[in-house]
Design a protein around this motif. Structure first.
Motif, PDB file in Angstrom:
ATOM      1  N   VAL A  18     -46.644  15.798  20.298  1.00  0.00           N
ATOM      2  CA  VAL A  18     -46.149  16.711  19.277  1.00  0.00           C
ATOM      3  C   VAL A  18     -45.799  15.899  18.044  1.00  0.00           C
ATOM      4  CG1 VAL A  18     -44.392  18.413  18.671  1.00  0.00           C
ATOM      5  CG2 VAL A  18     -45.218  18.259  21.024  1.00  0.00           C
ATOM      6  N   GLY A  19     -46.259  16.348  16.871  1.00  0.00           N
ATOM      7  CA  GLY A  19     -45.960  15.678  15.619  1.00  0.00           C
ATOM      8  C   GLY A  19     -45.286  16.615  14.646  1.00  0.00           C
ATOM      9  N   GLY A  20     -45.078  16.134  13.428  1.00  0.00           N
ATOM     10  CA  GLY A  20     -44.389  16.926  12.427  1.00  0.00           C
ATOM     11  C   GLY A  20     -45.206  18.103  11.940  1.00  0.00           C
ATOM     12  N   MET A  21     -46.546  17.977  11.943  1.00  0.00           N
ATOM     13  CA  MET A  21     -47.400  19.051  11.442  1.00  0.00           C
ATOM     14  C   MET A  21     -48.089  19.822  12.544  1.00  0.00           C
ATOM     15  SD  MET A  21     -49.314  17.241   8.211  1.00  0.00           S
ATOM     16  CE  MET A  21     -50.501  18.579   8.113  1.00  0.00           C
ATOM     17  N   ALA A  37     -59.860  16.589  22.274  1.00  0.00           N
ATOM     18  CA  ALA A  37     -58.474  16.748  21.848  1.00  0.00           C
ATOM     19  C   ALA A  37     -58.419  17.857  20.808  1.00  0.00           C
ATOM     20  CB  ALA A  37     -57.941  15.445  21.275  1.00  0.00           C
ATOM     21  N   LEU A  38     -57.479  18.766  20.992  1.00  0.00           N
ATOM     22  CA  LEU A  38     -57.327  19.903  20.087  1.00  0.00           C
ATOM     23  C   LEU A  38     -56.013  19.734  19.341  1.00  0.00           C
ATOM     24  CD1 LEU A  38     -59.291  22.277  19.774  1.00  0.00           C
ATOM     25  CD2 LEU A  38     -57.713  23.644  21.122  1.00  0.00           C
ATOM     26  N   LYS A  39     -56.102  19.577  18.025  1.00  0.00           N
ATOM     27  CA  LYS A  39     -54.919  19.413  17.190  1.00  0.00           C
ATOM     28  C   LYS A  39     -54.626  20.756  16.534  1.00  0.00           C
ATOM     29  CE  LYS A  39     -53.076  16.489  13.505  1.00  0.00           C
ATOM     30  NZ  LYS A  39     -53.370  15.338  12.638  1.00  0.00           N
ATOM     31  N   VAL A  40     -53.507  21.377  16.905  1.00  0.00           N
ATOM     32  CA  VAL A  40     -53.187  22.736  16.455  1.00  0.00           C
ATOM     33  C   VAL A  40     -51.966  22.684  15.545  1.00  0.00           C
ATOM     34  CG1 VAL A  40     -52.659  25.087  17.170  1.00  0.00           C
ATOM     35  CG2 VAL A  40     -54.090  23.630  18.625  1.00  0.00           C
ATOM     36  N   MET A  41     -52.125  23.168  14.323  1.00  0.00           N
ATOM     37  CA  MET A  41     -51.007  23.193  13.383  1.00  0.00           C
ATOM     38  C   MET A  41     -49.914  24.117  13.902  1.00  0.00           C
ATOM     39  SD  MET A  41     -50.920  24.471   9.416  1.00  0.00           S
ATOM     40  CE  MET A  41     -51.885  23.141   8.762  1.00  0.00           C
ATOM     41  N   HIS A  42     -48.662  23.712  13.672  1.00  0.00           N
ATOM     42  CA  HIS A  42     -47.554  24.567  14.063  1.00  0.00           C
ATOM     43  C   HIS A  42     -47.675  25.914  13.341  1.00  0.00           C
ATOM     44  CE1 HIS A  42     -46.097  21.145  16.058  1.00  0.00           C
ATOM     45  NE2 HIS A  42     -45.497  20.554  15.043  1.00  0.00           N
ATOM     46  N   PRO A  43     -47.576  27.016  14.072  1.00  0.00           N
ATOM     47  CA  PRO A  43     -47.759  28.338  13.443  1.00  0.00           C
ATOM     48  C   PRO A  43     -46.845  28.570  12.247  1.00  0.00           C
ATOM     49  CG  PRO A  43     -47.772  28.544  15.831  1.00  0.00           C
ATOM     50  CD  PRO A  43     -47.404  27.128  15.531  1.00  0.00           C
ATOM     51  N   ALA A  44     -45.634  27.968  12.263  1.00  0.00           N
ATOM     52  CA  ALA A  44     -44.710  28.170  11.148  1.00  0.00           C
ATOM     53  C   ALA A  44     -45.259  27.593   9.847  1.00  0.00           C
ATOM     54  CB  ALA A  44     -43.365  27.523  11.468  1.00  0.00           C
ATOM     55  N   LEU A  45     -46.165  26.593   9.964  1.00  0.00           N
ATOM     56  CA  LEU A  45     -46.723  25.967   8.768  1.00  0.00           C
ATOM     57  C   LEU A  45     -48.022  26.619   8.322  1.00  0.00           C
ATOM     58  CD1 LEU A  45     -46.184  22.197   9.686  1.00  0.00           C
ATOM     59  CD2 LEU A  45     -44.724  23.642   8.268  1.00  0.00           C
ATOM     60  N   SER A  46     -48.643  27.398   9.195  1.00  0.00           N
ATOM     61  CA  SER A  46     -49.962  27.943   8.866  1.00  0.00           C
ATOM     62  C   SER A  46     -49.902  28.960   7.733  1.00  0.00           C
ATOM     63  CB  SER A  46     -50.592  28.583  10.102  1.00  0.00           C
ATOM     64  OG  SER A  46     -49.784  29.656  10.569  1.00  0.00           O
ATOM     65  N   VAL A 147     -60.719   0.391  20.315  1.00  0.00           N
ATOM     66  CA  VAL A 147     -59.588   0.660  19.419  1.00  0.00           C
ATOM     67  C   VAL A 147     -60.055   1.655  18.362  1.00  0.00           C
ATOM     68  CG1 VAL A 147     -57.967  -0.337  17.758  1.00  0.00           C
ATOM     69  CG2 VAL A 147     -58.599  -1.612  19.822  1.00  0.00           C
ATOM     70  N   LYS A 148     -59.283   2.723  18.158  1.00  0.00           N
ATOM     71  CA  LYS A 148     -59.666   3.752  17.191  1.00  0.00           C
ATOM     72  C   LYS A 148     -58.457   4.160  16.359  1.00  0.00           C
ATOM     73  CE  LYS A 148     -63.808   5.561  19.275  1.00  0.00           C
ATOM     74  NZ  LYS A 148     -64.854   6.436  18.805  1.00  0.00           N
ATOM     75  N   VAL A 149     -58.725   4.497  15.092  1.00  0.00           N
ATOM     76  CA  VAL A 149     -57.686   4.973  14.183  1.00  0.00           C
ATOM     77  C   VAL A 149     -57.718   6.495  14.162  1.00  0.00           C
ATOM     78  CG1 VAL A 149     -56.864   4.996  11.795  1.00  0.00           C
ATOM     79  CG2 VAL A 149     -57.788   2.895  12.779  1.00  0.00           C
ATOM     80  N   ALA A 150     -56.545   7.102  14.293  1.00  0.00           N
ATOM     81  CA  ALA A 150     -56.442   8.559  14.340  1.00  0.00           C
ATOM     82  C   ALA A 150     -55.546   9.061  13.218  1.00  0.00           C
ATOM     83  CB  ALA A 150     -55.877   8.994  15.693  1.00  0.00           C
ATOM     84  N   ASP A 151     -55.477  10.372  13.103  1.00  0.00           N
ATOM     85  CA  ASP A 151     -54.542  11.085  12.225  1.00  0.00           C
ATOM     86  C   ASP A 151     -54.738  10.749  10.765  1.00  0.00           C
ATOM     87  OD1 ASP A 151     -52.645  12.768  11.336  1.00  0.00           O
ATOM     88  OD2 ASP A 151     -50.949  11.795  12.301  1.00  0.00           O
ATOM     89  N   PHE A 152     -55.830  11.252  10.211  1.00  0.00           N
ATOM     90  CA  PHE A 152     -56.050  11.138   8.775  1.00  0.00           C
ATOM     91  C   PHE A 152     -55.454  12.352   8.053  1.00  0.00           C
ATOM     92  CE2 PHE A 152     -58.723   7.769   9.960  1.00  0.00           C
ATOM     93  CZ  PHE A 152     -59.083   7.064   8.823  1.00  0.00           C
TER      94      PHE A 152
END
Length: 638
Positions: A18-21, A37-46, A147-152
C-alpha cells in the motif's frame, strides 16, 4: 478488492503493498492467463483529475521505456471508481527488505545493485524523463537476481513546466537540495543525488542524514554534505567515497549530469578496486558471515602530499602511491685479515681513491634522484585548464600539448586525463600533456522528411541518435509510411544518444461514406471504391435497420481515414421489439410521456375536433402489442 475481477479481465488474488497514491495487488490476467501486478489508485483520489492525470502519465512514460531493468506496464484502464495499471509482476523483494534483513552490504553487492538501477534511469533520462522518487522501496530484486526500477508515478518530462505551488514530490530522505528549493526546475541530477544516497545506505546500513522530523532532515540535505561512507565503515576504499561524494554533491553542477554519466563513474570505481576491497564485509552487516581481519579490510590510500612515516627495516612499500626510493652510502667493508704472505706492492692510495669515488658517486645518485631534479605529477583530473596550468607551474612543470575530446562523464572545460598521469615521477621542467573535455558530443538531427520509417531510423542510428516515439497523422504531401517531421527538428544540435520522436504520414485523408442500412455487398463496394478495406464484425446488434443490413460502421460516416485503412461494419439483427403501453383514455401529455419513456416517438392526430379536446381516443398500435423500438406511435386526440 481481493476476489474481485476488474474490467472483466483482471482477477485480484492478493494484496502486495500500500502506498500514498495506490495499492498494489497480485492479479491474474484471465484473458492471457498470466500473473501480473495490478496498481489500483485509491478511490478517494480518483475524483481528483490531477492525480488521475499523474497516474495515467506513469503508464504512458514507462510504456515508452522498453528496458530490461524497468518494470514494464502492460495496460491501463478504469472500472467504475477504480483506475488501474497492469504491470509486470516481479517475484522477489525490494532493496528495503534486503537492507532491513542484512544491514550494510559489501561494496561488490552494492555496485551489483546500483549499476542496473542506473542503467534503467539512464534509459529514462536519455528518453527525456526524470523519476524523482528513487529510494530502496522502488528497487525490486527478483528471485532470479534481476534488478528492476519501479514506480514512475512522479515521472515527468525534463522540459515540462509544472504548476506545482511549492509542493515537493518524493521521499524526504532522498530529495536533492534543488528539489526543495526549486521543485519545478528539477532535472535528471535529482535522480543522481537520490542514487548516491541509496548507495550510501547500502554501504553503511543507514541514511546519511537523520532527524526527529522531516523538516530537520530537509535542513541537513540543504546545508550539510553527505559524509563519506568510510567515516562509518572503517577501511572502505577511497574510490567508493569519491563515487558517493560525486553523486551527492549539493551543487547539481558538480554532479554527473545524468544516470548514464554516474554509471560510467560506478564502473570506473569497480575497476579501480581490488577483489579484497570489493568483498570487504562492513561491520554493520547483520546476517552475512564476516571474514577475519586482514583479508576483509583495506587501507584507504592517503594523499600524495602526506609525509610517510620512517620505513621499518624489512617492510615492503604499502601501495603504489607511497613507494619511496632510499639510497644510503654503504658501510665500509670490514678489513681483510692480514696474511703472512710474501711482500706485495702497497695499495693504500688506490683503495682510498676508489672509496672516495664510490662515496661521491652514491652521493651524486642520491642527490640526483631525491633532490629537486624529480617531482610527481599533481592531481589534475576535473580541474579547469587554467587550474591545471597553475598546479603544474607550482610543481615546477611545464604544460605540454593540450588536446580536446568529447566526454559524457567529465564536465566541459575540465581535464579528462594527463600524460604522464597523476602521481607519475617526472623530471622538473618537463612538460605534461593535457586532454580537456569538450563535454558530451553533440550532433545535428538529420533531415528525415520523406524518408520511409525504417530508413529514417537507420539514419538516426548512423548519426549517433536513437529513434524515439512514433506518432502518425494525415498528410497530403508525404506518402503513407514516410516521415512528416521530427522532434527535435532538422538541424537541431542535441546530445549524442538522444531520442528523436518521429511523425509518420498516414497518407492523404479519405472521407468515409455512409453505408448504414445498406446490404454488406453494396457497403463493401462503396467503401472499396473509396480506397478503403472492409471488415465485418461477427457480433450483431439491434437497430432500426432490417436484419442483415449495416447497423453501424467505424469510422463513422463523415469521419476520415487513410487510404488502405480498414472500416469495420456491424450488421443489424433487426429492430428491438418492445411492448406498446395502452394510453387510450389518457390525457395527451401523459400519453406522450409514457410512450416516449417506453422508447417510442409520438405523433399527435388532433384533426378539427381535437383542437378543443385533450383525451386519447385511439393509438396506431394497440396497447399490449409489440413494435420496433424507436418507431413512431400515432395517437388520435378528441
Amino acid at each position: 478488492m481481493v476476489g474481485q475481477v476488474l474490467d472483466g479481465r483482471y482477477r485480484v488474488d492478493a494484496r502486495i503493498a500500500v502506498g500514498g497514491m495506490a495499492t498494489v495487488y497480485r492479479a491474474l490476467d484471465t484473458r492471457l492467463d498470466r500473473v501480473l501486478a495490478l496498481k489500483v489508485m485509491h478511490p478517494a483520489l480518483s475524483a481528483d483529475a490531477v492525480f488521475v492525470d499523474r497516474f495515467i502519465r506513469e503508464a504512458k512514460s514507462v510504456a515508452r521505456l522498453a528496458h530490461p531493468n524497468v518494470v514494464q506496464v502492460f495496460d491501463q484502464g478504469a472500472d467504475g471508481s477504480y483506475v488501474y495499471l497492469a504491470m509486470e509482476y516481479i517475484a522477489g523483494c525490494t532493496l528495503r527488505d534486503v537492507l532491513r534483513e542484512r544491514g550494510a552490504l559489501q561494496p561488490r553487492a552494492a555496485l551489483d545493485i546500483l549499476e542496473p538501477v542506473l542503467a534503467a534511469l539512464g534509459a529514462a533520462h536519455r528518453a527525456g524523463f526524470v523519476h524523482r522518487d528513487m529510494k530502496p522501496e522502488n528497487v525490486l530484486i527478483g528471485d532470479d537476481g534481476r534488478v528492476k526500477v519501479a514506480d514512475f508515478g512522479l515521472v515527468r518530462s525534463v522540459d515540462t513546466v509544472t504548476s506545482t505551488t511549492g509542493a515537493v514530490l518524493g521521499t524526504v530522505s532522498y530529495l536533492a537540495p534543488e528539489q526543495m528549493e526549486h521543485p519545478a526546475a528539477a532535472d535528471a541530477r535529482v535522480d543522481v543525488y537520490a542514487c548516491g544516497v541509496v548507495l550510501y545506505e547500502m554501504l553503511t546500513g543507514d541514511r546519511p542524514h537523520d532527524g526527529d522530523s522531516p523538516a530537520v532532515v530537509l535542513y541537513k540535505h540543504l546545508h550539510d554534505d553527505v559524509p563519506p561512507p568510510s567515516a562509518v565503515v572503517p577501511g572502505l576504499a577511497y574510490p567508493i567515497d569519491e563515487l558517493v561524494a560525486s553523486a551527492t554533491a549539493r551543487n547539481p553542477d558538480v554532479r554527473p549530469y545524468d544516470a548514464v554519466a554516474l554509471l560510467a563513474h560506478a564502473r570506473e570505481t569497480r575497476a579501480a578496486l581490488s577483489p579484497d576491497q570489493l568483498d570487504a564485509m562492513p561491520p554493520q552487516a547483520l546476517a552475512a558471515e564476516r571474514g577475519t581481519a586482514d583479508d576483509r579490510t583495506s587501507v584507504i590510500p592517503r594523499s600524495l602530499t602526506v609525509r610517510q612515516p620512517p620505513a621499518v627495516p624489512g617492510d615492503e612499500p604499502r601501495d603504489g602511491y607511497h613507494r619511496t626510493s632510499r639510497l644510503e652510502s654503504p658501510a665500509p667493508p670490514p678489513p681483510a685479515p692480514r696474511r703472512a704472505r710474501g711482500r706485495r706492492a702497497p695499495r693504500g692510495p688506490l683503495v682510498i681513491v676508489a672509496a672516495v669515488l664510490l662515496v661521491l658517486g652514491c652521493g651524486a645518485g642520491v642527490w640526483y634522484i631525491n633532490s629537486g631534479q624529480f617531482t610527481q605529477v599533481p592531481p589534475l583530473l576535473g580541474k579547469t585548464e587554467a587550474q591545471a596550468r597553475d598546479r603544474l607551474e607550482q610543481a615546477g612543470l611545464d604544460t605540454g600539448a593540450v588536446g580536446r575530446a568529447y566526454s559524457d562523464t567529465v564536465k566541459r572545460g575540465t581535464v579528462i586525463s594527463s600524460d604522464p598521469g597523476t602521481g607519475a615521477r617526472i623530471r622538473q621542467n618537463d612538460s605534461v600533456k593535457l586532454v580537456i573535455s569538450s563535454g558530451p558530443r553533440t550532433v545535428a538531427v538529420p533531415a528525415l522528411q520523406g524518408y520511409p520509417l525504417a530508413k529514417a531510423r537507420t539514419e538516426l542510428k548512423n548519426s549517433g541518435l536513437q529513434p524515439g516515439m512514433v506518432t502518425r497523422e494525415f498528410s497530403d504531401d508525404v506518402t503513407r509510411g514516410s516521415v512528416v517531421s521530427s522532434d527535435p527538428g532538422d538541424g537541431t544540435k542535441v546530445r549524442s544518444g538522444s531520442a528523436v520522436a518521429l511523425v509518420v504520414s498516414k497518407g492523404s485523408p479519405v472521407d468515409v461514406p455512409d453505408v448504414s442500412g445498406e446490404s454488406p455487398a453494396d457497403a463493401r463496394a462503396a467503401l472499396e471504391e473509396s480506397g478503403l478495406r472492409v471488415r465485418i464484425d461477427s457480433a450483431r446488434v439491434n437497430s432500426e435497420f432490417d436484419a442483415g443490413q449495416v447497423a453501424r460502421q467505424s469510422p463513422a460516416e463523415g469521419g476520415q481515414a487513410a487510404e488502405g485503412d480498414t472500416v469495420t461494419l456491424t450488421l443489424s439483427k433487426g429492430p428491438e421489439m418492445i411492448e406498446v403501453p395502452d394510453v387510450v383514455g389518457a390525457g395527451a401529455s401523459d400519453a406522450t410521456a409514457r410512450l416516449e419513456a417506453a422508447g417510442f416517438s409520438v405523433e399527435e392526430d388532433r384533426g378539427l375536433l381535437g383542437l378543443f379536446g385533450d383525451t386519447v381516443k385511439k393509438q396506431s398500435v394497440k396497447g399490449g402489442k409489440t413494435a420496433p423500438k424507436g418507431s413512431t406511435i400515432t395517437i388520435t386526440i378528441r
